[in-house]
Write an enzyme that holds these catalytic residues in place. Structure first.
Site, PDB file in Angstrom:
ATOM      1  NE  ARG A 151      -3.489   2.474   2.603  1.00  0.00           N
ATOM      2  CZ  ARG A 151      -4.402   2.824   3.429  1.00  0.00           C
ATOM      3  NH1 ARG A 151      -4.941   1.888   4.362  1.00  0.00           N
ATOM      4  NH2 ARG A 151      -4.905   4.111   3.630  1.00  0.00           N
ATOM      5  CG  HIS A 193     -14.002   3.663  -2.643  1.00  0.00           C
ATOM      6  ND1 HIS A 193     -12.708   3.185  -1.973  1.00  0.00           N
ATOM      7  CD2 HIS A 193     -14.662   3.184  -1.484  1.00  0.00           C
ATOM      8  CE1 HIS A 193     -12.648   2.591  -0.903  1.00  0.00           C
ATOM      9  NE2 HIS A 193     -14.101   2.568  -0.506  1.00  0.00           N
ATOM     10  CB  CYS A 246     -17.800   0.277   0.302  1.00  0.00           C
ATOM     11  SG  CYS A 246     -16.878   1.729   0.662  1.00  0.00           S
ATOM     12  CG  ASP A 247     -16.216   1.135   6.043  1.00  0.00           C
ATOM     13  OD1 ASP A 247     -15.669   0.776   7.127  1.00  0.00           O
ATOM     14  OD2 ASP A 247     -15.682   1.298   4.950  1.00  0.00           O
ATOM     15  CE1 TYR A 270     -13.028   6.175   0.218  1.00  0.00           C
ATOM     16  CE2 TYR A 270     -11.170   6.129  -0.586  1.00  0.00           C
ATOM     17  CZ  TYR A 270     -11.903   5.633   0.248  1.00  0.00           C
ATOM     18  OH  TYR A 270     -11.429   4.738   1.178  1.00  0.00           O
ATOM     19  NE  ARG A 330      -5.446   6.243   7.125  1.00  0.00           N
ATOM     20  CZ  ARG A 330      -5.489   6.731   8.343  1.00  0.00           C
ATOM     21  NH1 ARG A 330      -4.845   7.616   8.884  1.00  0.00           N
ATOM     22  NH2 ARG A 330      -6.376   5.922   9.011  1.00  0.00           N
ATOM     23  CG  ASN A 353     -11.022  -1.661  -0.413  1.00  0.00           C
ATOM     24  OD1 ASN A 353     -11.966  -1.727  -1.246  1.00  0.00           O
ATOM     25  ND2 ASN A 353     -11.097  -0.987   0.588  1.00  0.00           N
TER      26      ASN A 353
HETATM   27  N1  LIG Z   1     -14.612  -2.277   1.532  1.00  0.00           N
HETATM   28  C1  LIG Z   1     -14.467  -1.547   2.642  1.00  0.00           C
HETATM   29  O1  LIG Z   1     -15.121  -0.438   2.395  1.00  0.00           O
HETATM   30  C2  LIG Z   1     -13.158  -1.742   3.369  1.00  0.00           C
HETATM   31  C3  LIG Z   1     -13.268  -1.044   4.793  1.00  0.00           C
HETATM   32  C4  LIG Z   1     -12.150  -1.214   5.470  1.00  0.00           C
HETATM   33  C5  LIG Z   1     -11.052  -2.286   4.981  1.00  0.00           C
HETATM   34  N2  LIG Z   1     -11.124  -2.838   3.818  1.00  0.00           N
HETATM   35  C6  LIG Z   1     -10.252  -3.559   3.141  1.00  0.00           C
HETATM   36  O2  LIG Z   1     -10.068  -4.705   4.003  1.00  0.00           O
HETATM   37  C7  LIG Z   1      -8.705  -5.308   3.773  1.00  0.00           C
HETATM   38  C8  LIG Z   1      -7.912  -5.411   5.037  1.00  0.00           C
HETATM   39  O3  LIG Z   1      -7.730  -4.185   5.590  1.00  0.00           O
HETATM   40  P1  LIG Z   1      -6.729  -4.033   6.978  1.00  0.00           P
HETATM   41  O4  LIG Z   1      -6.319  -2.672   7.063  1.00  0.00           O
HETATM   42  O5  LIG Z   1      -7.269  -4.846   7.974  1.00  0.00           O
HETATM   43  O6  LIG Z   1      -5.377  -5.084   6.295  1.00  0.00           O
HETATM   44  P2  LIG Z   1      -4.327  -5.968   7.119  1.00  0.00           P
HETATM   45  O7  LIG Z   1      -3.059  -5.844   6.352  1.00  0.00           O
HETATM   46  O8  LIG Z   1      -4.349  -5.405   8.540  1.00  0.00           O
HETATM   47  O9  LIG Z   1      -4.897  -7.421   7.050  1.00  0.00           O
HETATM   48  C9  LIG Z   1      -4.810  -8.023   6.092  1.00  0.00           C
HETATM   49  C10 LIG Z   1      -4.904  -9.513   6.024  1.00  0.00           C
HETATM   50  O10 LIG Z   1      -5.174 -10.006   4.806  1.00  0.00           O
HETATM   51  C11 LIG Z   1      -3.976 -11.301   4.826  1.00  0.00           C
HETATM   52  N3  LIG Z   1      -3.696 -11.705   3.416  1.00  0.00           N
HETATM   53  C12 LIG Z   1      -3.561 -11.177   2.553  1.00  0.00           C
HETATM   54  N4  LIG Z   1      -3.299 -11.871   1.170  1.00  0.00           N
HETATM   55  C13 LIG Z   1      -4.089 -12.936   1.805  1.00  0.00           C
HETATM   56  C14 LIG Z   1      -4.443 -14.105   0.937  1.00  0.00           C
HETATM   57  N5  LIG Z   1      -4.126 -14.250  -0.273  1.00  0.00           N
HETATM   58  N6  LIG Z   1      -5.422 -15.149   1.592  1.00  0.00           N
HETATM   59  C15 LIG Z   1      -5.535 -14.894   2.960  1.00  0.00           C
HETATM   60  N7  LIG Z   1      -5.304 -13.748   3.569  1.00  0.00           N
HETATM   61  C16 LIG Z   1      -4.367 -12.794   3.236  1.00  0.00           C
HETATM   62  C17 LIG Z   1      -2.685 -10.611   5.415  1.00  0.00           C
HETATM   63  O11 LIG Z   1      -1.799 -11.649   5.656  1.00  0.00           O
HETATM   64  C18 LIG Z   1      -3.258  -9.803   6.483  1.00  0.00           C
HETATM   65  O12 LIG Z   1      -3.235 -10.748   7.951  1.00  0.00           O
HETATM   66  C19 LIG Z   1      -8.167  -4.355   2.847  1.00  0.00           C
HETATM   67  O13 LIG Z   1      -8.275  -4.802   1.696  1.00  0.00           O
HETATM   68  C20 LIG Z   1      -8.603  -2.980   3.120  1.00  0.00           C
HETATM   69  O14 LIG Z   1      -8.736  -2.134   2.133  1.00  0.00           O
HETATM   70  C21 LIG Z   1     -12.104  -2.463   2.972  1.00  0.00           C
HETATM   71  O1  LIG Z   2      -7.058   4.808   5.491  1.00  0.00           O
HETATM   72  P1  LIG Z   2      -7.605   3.584   6.635  1.00  0.00           P
HETATM   73  O2  LIG Z   2      -7.103   2.358   6.110  1.00  0.00           O
HETATM   74  O3  LIG Z   2      -7.817   3.970   8.052  1.00  0.00           O
HETATM   75  O4  LIG Z   2      -9.032   3.583   5.657  1.00  0.00           O
HETATM   76  C1  LIG Z   2      -9.472   3.011   4.439  1.00  0.00           C
HETATM   77  C2  LIG Z   2     -10.628   2.543   4.195  1.00  0.00           C
HETATM   78  O5  LIG Z   2     -11.264   3.609   4.599  1.00  0.00           O
HETATM   79  C3  LIG Z   2     -12.719   3.548   4.396  1.00  0.00           C
HETATM   80  O6  LIG Z   2     -13.280   2.712   5.492  1.00  0.00           O
HETATM   81  C4  LIG Z   2     -13.176   2.881   6.889  1.00  0.00           C
HETATM   82  C5  LIG Z   2     -11.742   2.751   7.429  1.00  0.00           C
HETATM   83  O7  LIG Z   2     -11.688   1.677   7.329  1.00  0.00           O
HETATM   84  C6  LIG Z   2     -11.778   3.336   9.058  1.00  0.00           C
HETATM   85  O8  LIG Z   2     -10.459   3.091   9.440  1.00  0.00           O
HETATM   86  C7  LIG Z   2     -12.331   4.482   9.152  1.00  0.00           C
HETATM   87  O9  LIG Z   2     -11.255   5.603   8.859  1.00  0.00           O
HETATM   88  O10 LIG Z   2     -13.433   4.954   8.538  1.00  0.00           O
HETATM   89  C8  LIG Z   2     -13.667   4.552   7.114  1.00  0.00           C
HETATM   90  C9  LIG Z   2     -14.887   4.617   6.994  1.00  0.00           C
HETATM   91  O11 LIG Z   2     -15.768   3.629   7.786  1.00  0.00           O
HETATM   92  C10 LIG Z   2     -13.056   2.868   2.995  1.00  0.00           C
HETATM   93  O12 LIG Z   2     -14.405   2.353   2.895  1.00  0.00           O
HETATM   94  C11 LIG Z   2     -12.333   1.475   2.934  1.00  0.00           C
HETATM   95  O13 LIG Z   2     -12.638   0.820   1.538  1.00  0.00           O
HETATM   96  C12 LIG Z   2     -11.053   2.086   2.934  1.00  0.00           C
HETATM   97  O14 LIG Z   2     -10.196   0.703   2.710  1.00  0.00           O
HETATM   98 MN   LIG Z   3     -14.738   1.168   0.878  1.00  0.00          MN
END
Ligand SMILES: NC(=O)c1ccc[n+]([C@@H]2O[C@H](COP(=O)([O-])OP(=O)(O)OC[C@H]3O[C@@H](n4cnc5c(N)ncnc54)[C@H](O)[C@@H]3O)[C@@H](O)[C@H]2O)c1
Ligand SMILES: O=P(O)(O)OC[C@H]1O[C@H](O[C@H]2[C@H](O)[C@@H](O)[C@@H](O)O[C@@H]2CO)[C@H](O)[C@@H](O)[C@@H]1O
Ligand SMILES: [Mn+2]
Length: 443
Positions: A94, A201, A171-172, A266, A286, A149
């Site tokens: 990232r 987004h 997505c949150d 976004y 970030r 994501n």
């Molecule tokens: N959709 C949303 O709105 C939203 C909100 C918050 C976070 N996210 C996403 O959630 C995901 C997790 O975020 P985070 O900050 O907790 O990440 P993080 O790095 O703390 O944890 C991610 C985990 O995924 C594991 N991983 C990676 N590749 C893998 C694979 N092929 N199989 C199984 N496990 C695997 C890693 O080892 C790690 O433990 C990210 O993609 C982030 O962008 C999405």
């Molecule tokens: O920069 P991050 O890792 O804190 O957040 C990226 C994500 O932002 C949105 O989700 C959450 C976020 O996870 C949480 O930490 C907080 O900051 O509020 C955001 C909205 O709830 C976004 O929806 C995700 O897709 C991003 O990965």
């Molecule tokens: Mn999102």
């Protein structure tokens, strides 16, 4: 006894896992887990987070059987629900997603611009792998609720590569914005009824009702002055990192320039990109903030708990992030037909967007998946913005599938955050080198 569920969290080593588990156990009277399995491809990381998850289970539902595994068969066999939240390449990648574009004065962001395209190319095949595990091992009525994501690209790719998979991409961000709106309007988040359209987004709220009352114009007036930052005394949002406060505040600038609809935060990256770059620290993005903040906190907490047996878990309870995925899962589980903003194949829901666009719009969540509402026609400005972004995302998915350098370059060039084909090529070529262990080969 009502049905109980076997639930897998993919990416169990995630910083969000304890919060999601807390949100799950808050619903144990209606959505009872018999087994919670954490699955990850990084054992040591998952084991550390697992220490805190074990504590959460002890605190809120000791009956739940906890399994930590890196073995797909053990993880997915007979699973009912799979919460996916992988970060392929971890925060290190990232950081590169964010820093490489900034070298060229282009927005450096996790899911938007070239960073998001790079992240998408890393995530597509691992997400297909998870679906194939579920098809092979999970219960026949499994549901994957995916947070991994970049959800827009993942959703589009999964629909192309595994069209019959039982996966719902969510997505949150809209929910978090609605949480802020509820603080601003002094109402309960769950009483807010949003009309919304866009891609993940990349969208806008067109109407905000509280119950039956339309409070859109009142909200627009507030956002024009204060963005989405709630009044001081009404929200935990005030405790967010400075960069998030800036993001919520920046909505006022978007609202002033494009007064038709309330923007997803976004949109700042696509409409205010030069300002964003000007205020970015090219050496500390970030990703660095999260590595020095959220990620460091969770592993320090695990360490502290293992050595002292003492821990305050509340900082790891993630509010709307955990609540939302559980609300969606319960609507799937019990056919509740709850109305949520989720990603779904357009198929005419937004009349003047491509049928095959993966749009983020209000849907009723049934046991067979999302039933889309009819959005109708959208105005030219929004249609133009979305069609450009949708074509970009479509091309990066095709580039991944076909191994096509030309389509990857076309995708980068089409992205609104990138000023020219020359800059697109420079960023793409540097990202190819940085991602050589993760991307499909592009020729
Ligand atoms: N959709 C949303 O709105 C939203 C909100 C918050 C976070 N996210 C996403 O959630 C995901 C997790 O975020 P985070 O900050 O907790 O990440 P993080 O790095 O703390 O944890 C991610 C985990 O995924 C594991 N991983 C990676 N590749 C893998 C694979 N092929 N199989 C199984 N496990 C695997 C890693 O080892 C790690 O433990 C990210 O993609 C982030 O962008 C999405
Ligand atoms: O920069 P991050 O890792 O804190 O957040 C990226 C994500 O932002 C949105 O989700 C959450 C976020 O996870 C949480 O930490 C907080 O900051 O509020 C955001 C909205 O709830 C976004 O929806 C995700 O897709 C991003 O990965
Ligand atoms: Mn999102």
């Amino acid at each position: 006894m009502n049905k109980t569920f076997k639930l897998v969290i993919v990416g169990g080593g995630s910083t969000y896992t304890p919060g999601i588990v807390k949100s799950l156990l808050d619903q144990k009277d209606q959505f009872k887990l018999s087994e919670l399995r954490l699955y990850d491809n990084f054992k040591e990381r998952q084991d550390k987070v697992g220490v805190l998850v074990k504590k959460v289970i002890e605190m809120f539902d000791p009956e739940v059987k906890l399994v930590l595994t890196t073995d797909p068969e053990e993880a997915f066999t007979d699973a009912d629900f799979i919460f996916a939240q992988m970060r392929v390449g971890l925060y290190h990648m990232r950081e590169l997603d964010e820093k490489i574009p900034l070298k060229y004065d282009v927005v450096g962001q996790e899911t938007c611009g070239p960073g998001g395209l790079a992240y998408g190319l890393r995530t597509i095949n691992p997400m297909v792998e998870i679906i194939d595990y579920c098809e092979k091992y999970a219960s026949k009525d499994y549901w994957i609720v995916n947070y991994s994501n970049p959800a827009a690209i993942v959703a589009k790719a999964m629909h192309k590569l595994r069209p019959n998979a039982r996966i719902l991409n969510i997505c949150d961000m809209p929910v978090a914005i609605m949480r802020n709106m509820s603080n601003i309007l002094d109402c309960d988040r769950k009483d807010i009824v949003p009309d919304y359209f866009g891609l993940n987004h990349f969208g806008w709220f067109t109407k905000i009702r509280v119950g039956e009352e339309d409070r859109t114009e009142e909200l627009k007036d507030y956002v024009r002055e204060h963005g989405y930052m709630p009044p001081d005394d009404r929200s935990e949002v005030r405790h967010n990192d400075a960069s998030w406060k800036h993001t919520f505040d920046n909505a006022k600038n978007l609202m002033r320039m494009f007064p038709d609809y309330l923007p997803n935060t976004y949109m700042q990256y696509y409409l205010l990109g030069d300002e964003i770059v000007k205020h970015s620290d090219k050496n500390y993005t970030r990703a660095n903030e999260v590595m020095d903040g959220r990620e460091k906190r969770i592993f320090q907490a695990a360490e502290q708990y293992e050595t002292t047996g003492e821990i305050d878990m509340t900082p790891f309870f993630t509010g709307v992030h955990g609540e939302f995925i559980v609300e969606v899962a319960m609507s799937l589980a019990f056919n509740l037909k709850k109305r949520h903003l989720v990603m779904v194949m357009n198929n005419g829901a937004v009349k003047n967007l491509p049928d095959d666009a993966m749009v983020e719009i209000p849907c009723y969540i049934t046991k067979e998946g999302p039933e889309a509402t009819r959005v109708g026609e959208i105005p030219t400005f929004f249609k133009g913005m979305i069609e450009q972004q949708e074509a970009c995302e479509k091309l990066i998915v095709e580039a991944a599938i076909e191994g096509s350098y030309d389509k990857a370059l076309a995708a980068f060039t089409l992205n609104k955050t990138i000023p020219s084909a020359m800059v697109a090529k420079q960023i793409l070529d540097e990202m190819i080198e940085a991602n050589k262990d993760y991307w499909p080969e592009l020729k």
